[in-house]
Write a protein that holds these residues in place. Structure first.
Motif, PDB file in Angstrom:
ATOM      1  N   ALA A 101       0.670  -0.896   0.073  1.00  0.00           N
ATOM      2  CA  ALA A 101       0.154  -0.156  -0.218  1.00  0.00           C
ATOM      3  C   ALA A 101       0.944   1.533   0.161  1.00  0.00           C
ATOM      4  O   ALA A 101       0.631   2.209  -0.323  1.00  0.00           O
ATOM      5  CB  ALA A 101      -0.480  -0.073   1.188  1.00  0.00           C
ATOM      6  N   ALA A 102       2.186   1.090   0.687  1.00  0.00           N
ATOM      7  CA  ALA A 102       3.041   2.407   1.296  1.00  0.00           C
ATOM      8  C   ALA A 102       3.323   2.492  -0.594  1.00  0.00           C
ATOM      9  O   ALA A 102       3.660   3.783  -0.680  1.00  0.00           O
ATOM     10  CB  ALA A 102       3.913   2.228   1.933  1.00  0.00           C
ATOM     11  N   ILE A 103       3.642   2.190  -0.851  1.00  0.00           N
ATOM     12  CA  ILE A 103       4.521   1.537  -2.522  1.00  0.00           C
ATOM     13  C   ILE A 103       4.113   2.093  -3.365  1.00  0.00           C
ATOM     14  O   ILE A 103       3.574   3.445  -4.182  1.00  0.00           O
ATOM     15  CB  ILE A 103       5.175   1.249  -2.593  1.00  0.00           C
ATOM     16  CG1 ILE A 103       6.431   0.982  -1.511  1.00  0.00           C
ATOM     17  CG2 ILE A 103       6.075   1.437  -3.653  1.00  0.00           C
ATOM     18  CD1 ILE A 103       7.675   1.725  -1.300  1.00  0.00           C
ATOM     19  N   SER A 104       2.384   2.026  -3.312  1.00  0.00           N
ATOM     20  CA  SER A 104       1.247   2.115  -4.483  1.00  0.00           C
ATOM     21  C   SER A 104       0.856   3.924  -3.976  1.00  0.00           C
ATOM     22  O   SER A 104       0.672   3.954  -5.233  1.00  0.00           O
ATOM     23  CB  SER A 104       0.260   0.962  -4.815  1.00  0.00           C
ATOM     24  OG  SER A 104      -0.923   0.974  -5.583  1.00  0.00           O
ATOM     25  N   ALA A 105       0.504   3.948  -3.033  1.00  0.00           N
ATOM     26  CA  ALA A 105       0.187   5.585  -2.650  1.00  0.00           C
ATOM     27  C   ALA A 105       1.380   6.421  -2.474  1.00  0.00           C
ATOM     28  O   ALA A 105       0.651   7.283  -2.305  1.00  0.00           O
ATOM     29  CB  ALA A 105      -0.424   5.301  -1.420  1.00  0.00           C
ATOM     30  N   ALA A 110       6.701   6.334   0.352  1.00  0.00           N
ATOM     31  CA  ALA A 110       8.353   6.182   0.167  1.00  0.00           C
ATOM     32  C   ALA A 110       8.573   5.692  -1.454  1.00  0.00           C
ATOM     33  O   ALA A 110       7.434   4.985  -2.444  1.00  0.00           O
ATOM     34  CB  ALA A 110       8.403   5.384   1.236  1.00  0.00           C
ATOM     35  N   TYR A 111       9.352   5.038  -1.515  1.00  0.00           N
ATOM     36  CA  TYR A 111      10.482   5.149  -2.696  1.00  0.00           C
ATOM     37  C   TYR A 111      10.855   3.950  -2.970  1.00  0.00           C
ATOM     38  O   TYR A 111      10.175   2.904  -3.969  1.00  0.00           O
ATOM     39  CB  TYR A 111      11.419   6.218  -3.114  1.00  0.00           C
ATOM     40  CG  TYR A 111      10.966   7.834  -3.248  1.00  0.00           C
ATOM     41  CD1 TYR A 111      10.970   8.146  -3.933  1.00  0.00           C
ATOM     42  CD2 TYR A 111      11.332   8.805  -1.491  1.00  0.00           C
ATOM     43  CE1 TYR A 111      10.185   9.662  -3.843  1.00  0.00           C
ATOM     44  CE2 TYR A 111      11.028   9.684  -1.249  1.00  0.00           C
ATOM     45  CZ  TYR A 111      10.574  10.085  -3.235  1.00  0.00           C
ATOM     46  OH  TYR A 111       9.532  11.999  -2.799  1.00  0.00           O
ATOM     47  N   GLY A 112      11.087   3.074  -1.521  1.00  0.00           N
ATOM     48  CA  GLY A 112      11.501   1.687  -2.222  1.00  0.00           C
ATOM     49  C   GLY A 112      11.024   0.794  -0.188  1.00  0.00           C
ATOM     50  O   GLY A 112      10.716   1.831   0.376  1.00  0.00           O
ATOM     51  N   ALA A 113      10.665  -0.031  -0.300  1.00  0.00           N
ATOM     52  CA  ALA A 113       9.726  -0.712   0.913  1.00  0.00           C
ATOM     53  C   ALA A 113      10.375  -2.097   0.793  1.00  0.00           C
ATOM     54  O   ALA A 113      11.278  -2.879  -0.147  1.00  0.00           O
ATOM     55  CB  ALA A 113       8.695  -1.219   1.221  1.00  0.00           C
ATOM     56  N   ILE A 114      11.120  -3.114   1.962  1.00  0.00           N
ATOM     57  CA  ILE A 114      11.579  -4.203   2.480  1.00  0.00           C
ATOM     58  C   ILE A 114      10.471  -5.258   2.507  1.00  0.00           C
ATOM     59  O   ILE A 114       9.329  -4.741   3.738  1.00  0.00           O
ATOM     60  CB  ILE A 114      12.196  -4.430   3.415  1.00  0.00           C
ATOM     61  CG1 ILE A 114      13.708  -3.678   3.360  1.00  0.00           C
ATOM     62  CG2 ILE A 114      12.929  -5.574   3.910  1.00  0.00           C
ATOM     63  CD1 ILE A 114      14.386  -3.997   1.976  1.00  0.00           C
ATOM     64  N   GLY A 115       9.529  -5.991   1.931  1.00  0.00           N
ATOM     65  CA  GLY A 115       8.802  -6.859   1.880  1.00  0.00           C
ATOM     66  C   GLY A 115       9.304  -8.133   2.568  1.00  0.00           C
ATOM     67  O   GLY A 115      10.654  -8.548   2.283  1.00  0.00           O
ATOM     68  N   THR A 116       8.731  -9.221   2.898  1.00  0.00           N
ATOM     69  CA  THR A 116       9.251 -10.135   2.870  1.00  0.00           C
ATOM     70  C   THR A 116       8.287 -11.553   2.454  1.00  0.00           C
ATOM     71  O   THR A 116       6.738 -11.183   2.576  1.00  0.00           O
ATOM     72  CB  THR A 116       9.424 -10.590   4.664  1.00  0.00           C
ATOM     73  OG1 THR A 116       8.161 -11.361   5.680  1.00  0.00           O
ATOM     74  CG2 THR A 116      10.227 -10.321   5.201  1.00  0.00           C
ATOM     75  N   ASP A 117       8.684 -12.771   1.854  1.00  0.00           N
ATOM     76  CA  ASP A 117       8.420 -13.633   1.310  1.00  0.00           C
ATOM     77  C   ASP A 117       8.391 -15.616   1.571  1.00  0.00           C
ATOM     78  O   ASP A 117       9.587 -15.874   1.334  1.00  0.00           O
ATOM     79  CB  ASP A 117       8.447 -13.372   0.182  1.00  0.00           C
ATOM     80  CG  ASP A 117       7.884 -14.506  -1.391  1.00  0.00           C
ATOM     81  OD1 ASP A 117       7.690 -15.514  -1.055  1.00  0.00           O
ATOM     82  OD2 ASP A 117       7.357 -13.352  -2.256  1.00  0.00           O
ATOM     83  N   THR A 118       7.549 -16.042   2.179  1.00  0.00           N
ATOM     84  CA  THR A 118       7.512 -17.300   3.023  1.00  0.00           C
ATOM     85  C   THR A 118       6.677 -18.263   1.652  1.00  0.00           C
ATOM     86  O   THR A 118       6.851 -18.814   1.058  1.00  0.00           O
ATOM     87  CB  THR A 118       7.278 -17.950   3.762  1.00  0.00           C
ATOM     88  OG1 THR A 118       7.173 -16.330   5.327  1.00  0.00           O
ATOM     89  CG2 THR A 118       7.310 -18.423   4.626  1.00  0.00           C
ATOM     90  N   GLY A 119       5.473 -17.655   1.345  1.00  0.00           N
ATOM     91  CA  GLY A 119       4.683 -18.001   0.619  1.00  0.00           C
ATOM     92  C   GLY A 119       4.107 -17.104  -0.636  1.00  0.00           C
ATOM     93  O   GLY A 119       3.175 -17.633  -0.845  1.00  0.00           O
ATOM     94  N   GLY A 120       4.851 -15.481  -0.559  1.00  0.00           N
ATOM     95  CA  GLY A 120       3.817 -14.829  -2.274  1.00  0.00           C
ATOM     96  C   GLY A 120       3.604 -14.206  -1.129  1.00  0.00           C
ATOM     97  O   GLY A 120       3.344 -12.789  -1.622  1.00  0.00           O
ATOM     98  N   SER A 121       4.812 -13.562   0.183  1.00  0.00           N
ATOM     99  CA  SER A 121       3.932 -12.491   0.804  1.00  0.00           C
ATOM    100  C   SER A 121       4.944 -11.014  -0.014  1.00  0.00           C
ATOM    101  O   SER A 121       4.349 -10.227   0.384  1.00  0.00           O
ATOM    102  CB  SER A 121       4.452 -12.469   2.256  1.00  0.00           C
ATOM    103  OG  SER A 121       3.759 -13.387   2.805  1.00  0.00           O
ATOM    104  N   ILE A 122       5.664 -11.561  -0.641  1.00  0.00           N
ATOM    105  CA  ILE A 122       6.579 -10.130  -1.484  1.00  0.00           C
ATOM    106  C   ILE A 122       5.255 -10.146  -2.604  1.00  0.00           C
ATOM    107  O   ILE A 122       4.572  -8.582  -3.330  1.00  0.00           O
ATOM    108  CB  ILE A 122       7.580  -9.812  -1.782  1.00  0.00           C
ATOM    109  CG1 ILE A 122       8.246  -9.860  -0.880  1.00  0.00           C
ATOM    110  CG2 ILE A 122       7.929  -8.847  -2.828  1.00  0.00           C
ATOM    111  CD1 ILE A 122       9.983 -10.283  -0.731  1.00  0.00           C
ATOM    112  N   ARG A 123       5.449 -11.361  -3.234  1.00  0.00           N
ATOM    113  CA  ARG A 123       4.465 -11.092  -4.896  1.00  0.00           C
ATOM    114  C   ARG A 123       3.443 -10.160  -4.598  1.00  0.00           C
ATOM    115  O   ARG A 123       2.903  -9.964  -5.457  1.00  0.00           O
ATOM    116  CB  ARG A 123       4.852 -11.873  -5.791  1.00  0.00           C
ATOM    117  CG  ARG A 123       6.717 -12.439  -6.399  1.00  0.00           C
ATOM    118  CD  ARG A 123       6.626 -13.949  -5.714  1.00  0.00           C
ATOM    119  NE  ARG A 123       7.309 -14.015  -4.782  1.00  0.00           N
ATOM    120  CZ  ARG A 123       6.859 -15.664  -4.656  1.00  0.00           C
ATOM    121  NH1 ARG A 123       6.991 -16.320  -5.609  1.00  0.00           N
ATOM    122  NH2 ARG A 123       7.124 -16.094  -3.505  1.00  0.00           N
TER     123      ARG A 123
END
Length: 519
Positions: A200-204, A207-220
């Motif tokens: 949500a933060a990047i889309s709106a 901020a210019y970039g964000a860190i996500g984490t992904d265990t089963g798709g949680s970034i994508r």
């Protein structure tokens, strides 16, 4: 009819009330006038990370100005989006000031110098609470920064705040102690999880970039639902130490941005060996991901893995196959092929329980119901037997060693699939499911999780919108350490299309619909 005598006392009270009323009205008006970003702040906030960095380097803009632009956007839009759990206003401004002094003295730390970046709130920060989206950790202050935070700060990133997530990253983003993050394209809809606030933060443009984490798709998944770019790098390429784990054998951390180039810039800073991280790969090939974007893609052969196109929403299907036509034109074409079926059930239950076991015993009531139910069920059967876990891990390790053979056998360089088989659902529908007596397995609707199992680099980029204006994502994946090639194809597709330029219909007047209050 009774007439009330107006005593001087009551007249004074009325006058005072009237004055107070005017003051309140004018205060709320000035508050709004102050909170709405200026046209210049909006322009700055909507720059890509690469553009913002270039403006800092050329002296056109300061880090303080970028940081103030992000903070102004956050102040206006975050109450609608709940993208942030903690906004690090004073720390961010202090960081920006120090970086501006460096810029003045002719020092640059690289392309992240002075640029505001957000961190998912399961990534440890020593100077701000790290909650994991849970009441259990509502006031937890870690002893030190996670290595990826140290790397970002050393590279000059301004840490603007900590973003919302599904409690302990266990699912689709609808269930956070701090309330669900909202989708900037439609506030009644889910932004995908578990890195929901980062999406949500990047889309709106907060901020210019964000860190996500992904265990089963949680970034994508949030990248797909939010209409942005998110890459899960090769397993072990980016250290995950200092991040609250979900399943260590499947956990990844990576960038979420508005363009592919921005993701490459961040990955250059994040990638690299960390000896104290048991997942970190020592001999990973060194690569400049920004340089890798320039590699030609015209000879690449693409695979369409069978089984990843079942149960597609008709609008997702249409957008995806239009994307395939574009990709066919950019490369040497695509063909059907097979990836191995992911073994199920997986070994992950014991890993999740290993980290949460003591907390579930001592503080089960601090978890939200859907996560508590899941953890208590695991605790009851001990997360399966040790033997089950070991057998599962043997399977995963063999699969990761041999997954590349499937690309070679089919004669393909990369594979393409829809990131998600469905459009972003309504938050209310997800809450109803999460709190129902038999919650459904969400992974059926996503194509993401096999790539965590395979440990392969995998990026989601926008490839269209539904007729109601909800984003649709395309996923590109490749063999181990083909991160640069995955980014190059994603970049070529982005350059050939306009999807990344579309902006969510969010204004300061957009109303925020209520969602169900879970019991």
């Amino acid at each position: 009819m009774h007439h009330h005598a107006t005593t001087p006392q009551s007249r004074r009270t009325r006058a005072a009330r009237a004055l107070l009323g005017t003051l309140l009205i004018s205060c709320s008006l000035t508050k709004i006038a102050f909170a709405v970003p200026t046209a210049e702040q909006d322009r700055l906030a909507k720059l890509t990370l690469a553009e913002a960095a270039a403006e800092i380097r050329s002296g056109k803009v300061t880090s303080t100005q970028l940081t103030e632009a992000s903070l102004a956007r956050i102040e206006t839009y975050d109450p609608k989006l709940d993208a942030f759990i903690t906004v690090m206003k004073s720390q961010a401004l202090a960081q920006a000031k120090a970086l501006d002094a460096e810029t003045k003295a002719g020092k640059s730390r690289g392309p992240l110098h002075g640029v505001p970046i957000a961190l998912k709130d399961n990534v440890d920060t020593a100077n701000a609470r790290t909650t994991g989206g849970s009441a259990l950790f509502a006031e937890r202050l870690p002893a030190e920064d996670a290595p990826i935070v140290t790397r970002m700060v050393a590279a000059g990133a301004v840490i603007i705040g900590k973003t919302n997530l599904q409690e302990f990253a266990m699912g689709g983003g609808e269930s956070s102690y701090f309330g669900p993050a909202r989708n900037p394209w439609n506030l009644a809809h889910n932004t995908g999880g578990s890195s929901s606030g980062s999406g949500a933060a990047i889309s709106a443009y907060l901020a210019y970039g964000a860190i996500g984490t992904d265990t089963g798709g949680s970034i994508r998944m949030p990248a797909s639902f939010s209409g942005i770019v998110g890459i899960k790098p090769t397993y072990g390429l980016v250290p995950i130490r200092g991040i609250i784990p979900l399943r260590v054998s499947m956990d990844h951390a990576g960038p979420m941005t508005r363009t592919v180039e921005d993701a490459a810039i961040m990955l250059n800073v994040l990638a690299g060996y960390d000896k104290l991280d048991i997942t970190s790969v020592e001999n990973a090939p060194k690569e400049d991901y920004v340089a890798a974007l320039k590699q030609p893609v015209k000879d690449l052969k693409l695979g369409l893995p069978v089984g990843y196109f079942d149960y597609l929403d008709p609008e997702v299907k249409e957008a995806f196959y239009k994307a395939v036509e574009v990709l066919n034109g950019l490369t040497s074409g695509s063909k059907e092929m097979y990836l191995p079926a992911a073994p199920r059930p997986l070994n992950g239950a014991a890993e999740t329980l290993a980290w949460h076991e003591d907390y579930v015993k001592s503080s089960a009531g601090s978890y939200m119901y859907p996560q508590r139910r899941r953890l208590e069920a695991l605790a009851k059967d001990g997360g399966g037997t040790a033997v089950d876990y070991v057998k599962g891990m043997w399977e995963v390790q063999l699969l990761r060693r041999t997954i590349g053979d499937h690309f070679e056998k089919a004669g393909v360089d990369l594979v393409i699939v829809p990131t998600h088989r469905i459009l972003p659902p309504k938050i209310d529908d997800l809450l109803t499911k999460a709190y129902s007596s038999n919650p459904t397995d969400p992974s059926i609707t996503s194509n993401c999780w096999p790539f965590n199992l395979f440990g392969l680099p995998s990026i989601s980029i926008p490839c269209g919108f539904s007729k109601d204006g909800l984003p649709i994502g395309l996923m590109i994946s490749g063999p181990r350490f083909s991160d640069g090639k995955v980014l190059a194809l994603a970049n070529a597709y982005e350059k050939a299309t306009e999807w990344h330029k579309r902006q969510p219909p969010l204004t300061p007047d957009t109303t925020k619909p209520a969602v169900k209050k879970p019991l």
